[in-house]
Scaffold this motif. Structure first.
Motif, PDB file in Angstrom:
ATOM      1  N   UNK A 181      29.029   9.033  23.523  1.00 27.62           N
ATOM      2  CA  UNK A 181      29.616  10.376  23.410  1.00 27.62           C
ATOM      3  C   UNK A 181      29.525  10.878  21.972  1.00 27.62           C
ATOM      4  N   UNK A 182      29.609  12.196  21.768  1.00 28.38           N
ATOM      5  CA  UNK A 182      29.670  12.716  20.390  1.00 28.38           C
ATOM      6  C   UNK A 182      30.874  12.165  19.632  1.00 28.38           C
ATOM      7  N   UNK A 183      31.943  11.889  20.326  1.00 33.32           N
ATOM      8  CA  UNK A 183      33.130  11.275  19.707  1.00 33.32           C
ATOM      9  C   UNK A 183      32.762   9.894  19.148  1.00 33.32           C
ATOM     10  N   UNK A 185      29.656   8.893  18.397  1.00 27.66           N
ATOM     11  CA  UNK A 185      28.711   9.125  17.302  1.00 27.66           C
ATOM     12  C   UNK A 185      29.477   9.481  16.025  1.00 27.66           C
ATOM     13  N   UNK A 186      30.522  10.288  16.175  1.00 28.28           N
ATOM     14  CA  UNK A 186      31.311  10.715  15.010  1.00 28.28           C
ATOM     15  C   UNK A 186      31.919   9.516  14.294  1.00 28.28           C
ATOM     16  N   UNK A 187      32.527   8.611  15.043  1.00 29.09           N
ATOM     17  CA  UNK A 187      33.106   7.418  14.409  1.00 29.09           C
ATOM     18  C   UNK A 187      32.021   6.554  13.771  1.00 29.09           C
ATOM     19  N   UNK A 189      29.272   7.703  12.520  1.00 32.95           N
ATOM     20  CA  UNK A 189      28.817   8.438  11.329  1.00 32.95           C
ATOM     21  C   UNK A 189      29.718   8.146  10.130  1.00 32.95           C
ATOM     22  N   UNK A 190      31.018   8.135  10.332  1.00 33.95           N
ATOM     23  CA  UNK A 190      31.902   7.873   9.189  1.00 33.95           C
ATOM     24  C   UNK A 190      31.841   6.404   8.770  1.00 33.95           C
ATOM     25  N   UNK A 192      29.069   4.562   8.887  1.00 35.69           N
ATOM     26  CA  UNK A 192      27.849   4.498   8.069  1.00 35.69           C
ATOM     27  C   UNK A 192      28.074   5.100   6.688  1.00 35.69           C
ATOM     28  N   UNK A 193      28.737   6.259   6.684  1.00 36.19           N
ATOM     29  CA  UNK A 193      28.971   6.944   5.414  1.00 36.19           C
ATOM     30  C   UNK A 193      29.791   6.053   4.472  1.00 36.19           C
ATOM     31  N   UNK A 222      37.884   1.436   9.941  1.00 37.65           N
ATOM     32  CA  UNK A 222      37.754   2.601  10.833  1.00 37.65           C
ATOM     33  C   UNK A 222      37.453   2.121  12.254  1.00 37.65           C
ATOM     34  N   UNK A 286      24.152   5.055  18.689  1.00 43.57           N
ATOM     35  CA  UNK A 286      24.038   6.528  18.705  1.00 43.57           C
ATOM     36  C   UNK A 286      22.857   6.972  19.566  1.00 43.57           C
TER      37      UNK A 286
ATOM     38  N   UNK B 218      34.451  12.170   2.943  1.00 42.88           N
ATOM     39  CA  UNK B 218      34.556  11.144   3.989  1.00 42.88           C
ATOM     40  C   UNK B 218      35.964  11.104   4.577  1.00 42.88           C
ATOM     41  N   UNK B 233      34.414  17.827  22.020  1.00 39.87           N
ATOM     42  CA  UNK B 233      33.074  17.598  21.476  1.00 39.87           C
ATOM     43  C   UNK B 233      32.032  17.394  22.567  1.00 39.87           C
ATOM     44  N   UNK B 262      30.487  17.334  11.025  1.00 35.11           N
ATOM     45  CA  UNK B 262      31.405  16.534  10.200  1.00 35.11           C
ATOM     46  C   UNK B 262      31.071  16.660   8.718  1.00 35.11           C
TER      47      UNK B 262
END
Lengths: 379, 379
Positions: A181-183, A185-187, A189-190, A192-193, A222, A286, B218, B233, B262
């Motif tokens: 889900x995009x949700x 993917x969002x977690x 993404x952060x 990775x960041x 996270x 992802x 972040x 989302x 994001x």
């Protein structure tokens, strides 16, 4: 009768090469794996267990008698247990891109004599499955009774069903989705960041240096939040802390118990996991979409030929239960054999690594049915 | 009749000092605030709006005609709107510790001539309320019809009810809790860690330097995830991206639309917000517990004397609805006047900043009732 698999070892096999979805090859490629029980003469009593993000091939038993902790699904595997080693031949391998023996970004690139780092090609869940297929054939397995996994392991199980239905008698997909889900993917993404903004990550070339310890720890913190649930932490930690006065609590360095727990979990992962592998596996998740390049999502779900058990967890907010239900609903609409069972647990996503006694009868029942030892499923 | 408050300005008032819960004083202390409508002669038609984490005093209207965006709750405030400026005198101030005009860590410490940075004392929600009380008295307000806020604003509203019940006729607490959950503390902890692990944070002494841009971005990205919902989302972004081929998607720099969103939100906050303020306000939220130092949680809730409306959001996973319901249940048990209303919205926690048309009739109704203009509440 109901016992541990005992002392086990991680084995390795190296294949000349694997061609990836991205078009690149990895040559040679090594797979680390464990097996429990015996493969029968027809080679058709195998069960494939597929691990999640930070898991490994060590599902059950201990490597040394003095090991404090057994494999990550130990209570599920052994004589008389749901994955019954008296009946089944259990296989689990570390995924492609991993850091527990299988070739991944921390492995030496033979072309340079140095670790791959971020020059390792992008891998997908389908690539992982292809490498597992090579292992399975190497082991002489002709039929897999069930491909079973939770979270990222469940993604692999679903891809198995699409890619190698002729090898597979069933799928058990736990706390997972047929497309992230995009949700989710969002977690990722952060996470990775967090790693990539740590200067010690050095563009992935940190081998021989300290490495992105704080970044990887933060990514894990996270992640840990998403694997648990609000209610589990209300029970376990509440707002407890160890300070005697408000003055001590009123500080930028004071921590509630929940914070101590997160920092502890972050540090623990740093000691055992490669940051680049973390990046590659998040990216693979992802990219996970069973319909990617194949057709419409729901239609692709309907094409799955393998009987399927999807397990959802009522407090899992990372992979909400509608994501498992929609797989079963699509299959039922296509008149395929599919079952949904919901695990009720306060533990959130991680419940599949905790609630052994609740899952055991369901999995036993399903595996017995798939193996032809019982005529109907009863749960 | 139903219109905007038009062009407004942020005003400031400076008080000689404020004594904080931690025992320290800030002297002098400045508060930035906005007001809309007129205070009546008895000074008893005031409504206090309390902002959330990254909010400010600019609730409604525009500062300049050319402003593209109006205040953060603009559709709720103005002639004929729920916070009806024909009837009520609306006040909102930037919180203590903030970075929008009120004294905070980015303000100059008169003792050193330099920004406070992390030498700013720890502040609490109760300290914020005490400074608001000073402002309210300064403005000649004798009675507040309602203290209204969502999220961190709701925490302040609840503390108002405990600390100054004689000033207050009612409380509206939206998508908030009377004590922050360990789940909420956990998300704050990783947000802080993101900022503090950025080398550009420099222990908080980044003024005149670049500042912890990536760390704050972040932290905001993590925050944004918690303010929305899985389902919002799914609808808004799904798994969309702008790459034409899998080869382009198969990259460590490729981003799904949800990721672009994001990063955009992270960068946007960096341009407008002070990282140290972010740290101080997260800590204030962590310390928020209406029962801290006062007694048992449920008993303290029961002591609240002010009629209360709690609004929960069905898709809010950061402040789940049981947290608002438990306040109302405790008050009802104590035979106090309390109401619960649930906002049904796909938007998660942020719904209180989005679902104006759904909230308007409820808030209008409640405020009319509190102001004595209608005999019963009807929703």
């Amino acid at each position: 009768m109901n016992g541990s698999v005992g002392i086990v070892e991680t084995k390795k096999v190296t294949f000349p090469e694997i061609t990836l979805e991205c078009g690149e090859k990895i040559a040679p490629v090594t797979v680390a794996y464990e097996t429990y029980g015996e493969l029968n003469e027809r080679g058709d009593n195998a069960i494939l267990i597929l691990h999640a993000l930070t898991g490994d091939a060590h599902v059950a038993g201990k490597h040394r008698p003095e090991d404090k902790v057994a494999g990550w699904w130990d209570p599920m595997v052994g004589p008389g247990r749901p994955f019954d080693t008296n009946k089944y031949f259990i296989v689990c391998s570390n995924v492609l891109g991993g850091c527990y023996g299988t070739t991944g970004p921390s492995s030496i690139n033979p072309a340079t004599g140095k670790p791959w780092g971020m020059s390792f090609p992008i891998i997908t869940i389908r690539d992982m499955v292809n490498l597992q297929y090579m292992l399975v054939r190497h082991l002489g397995i002709t039929k897999i009774l069930a491909a079973v996994g939770g979270s990222m392991g469940g993604m692999q199980a679903l891809e198995w069903a699409y890619m190698y239905p002729e090898m597979l008698k069933s799928v058990v997909a736990i706390a997972t989705s047929a497309r992230l889900s995009p949700f989710g993917i969002a977690f990722n993404a952060v996470g990775r960041e967090a790693i990539m903004t740590d200067p010690e990550w050095r563009g992935g070339n940190y081998y021989g240096f300290e490495g992105p310890k704080r970044g990887l720890a933060l990514a894990r913190m996270i992640g840990i939040i998403t694997y648990k649930s609000d209610i589990s932490w209300q029970y376990r930690f509440g707002r407890t802390h160890t300070y005697e006065t408000d003055q001590e609590l009123f500080s930028h360095t004071s921590r509630f118990e929940i914070e101590n727990y997160l920092y502890y979990q972050g540090d623990k992962l740093v000691k055992r996991f490669d940051a680049n592998t973390y990046l590659y596996l998040l990216k693979a998740m992802d990219l996970h979409d069973i319909s990617r390049g194949r057709g419409r999502y729901r239609e692709i779900l309907k094409e799955l030929k393998t009987p399927l058990l999807a397990i959802g967890i009522d407090t899992d907010f990372l992979y909400p239960t509608y994501q498992q239900k929609e797989i079963v609903e699509a299959l039922k609409e296509a008149k395929k054999e599919a079952y949904y069972w919901e695990l009720s647990s306060p533990h959130g996503h991680d419940a599949f690594l905790i609630e052994f006694s609740k899952m055991s009868p369901i999995l036993s029942n399903f595996l017995e049915y798939v193996a032809g030892r019982r005529a109907t499923i009863n749960f």
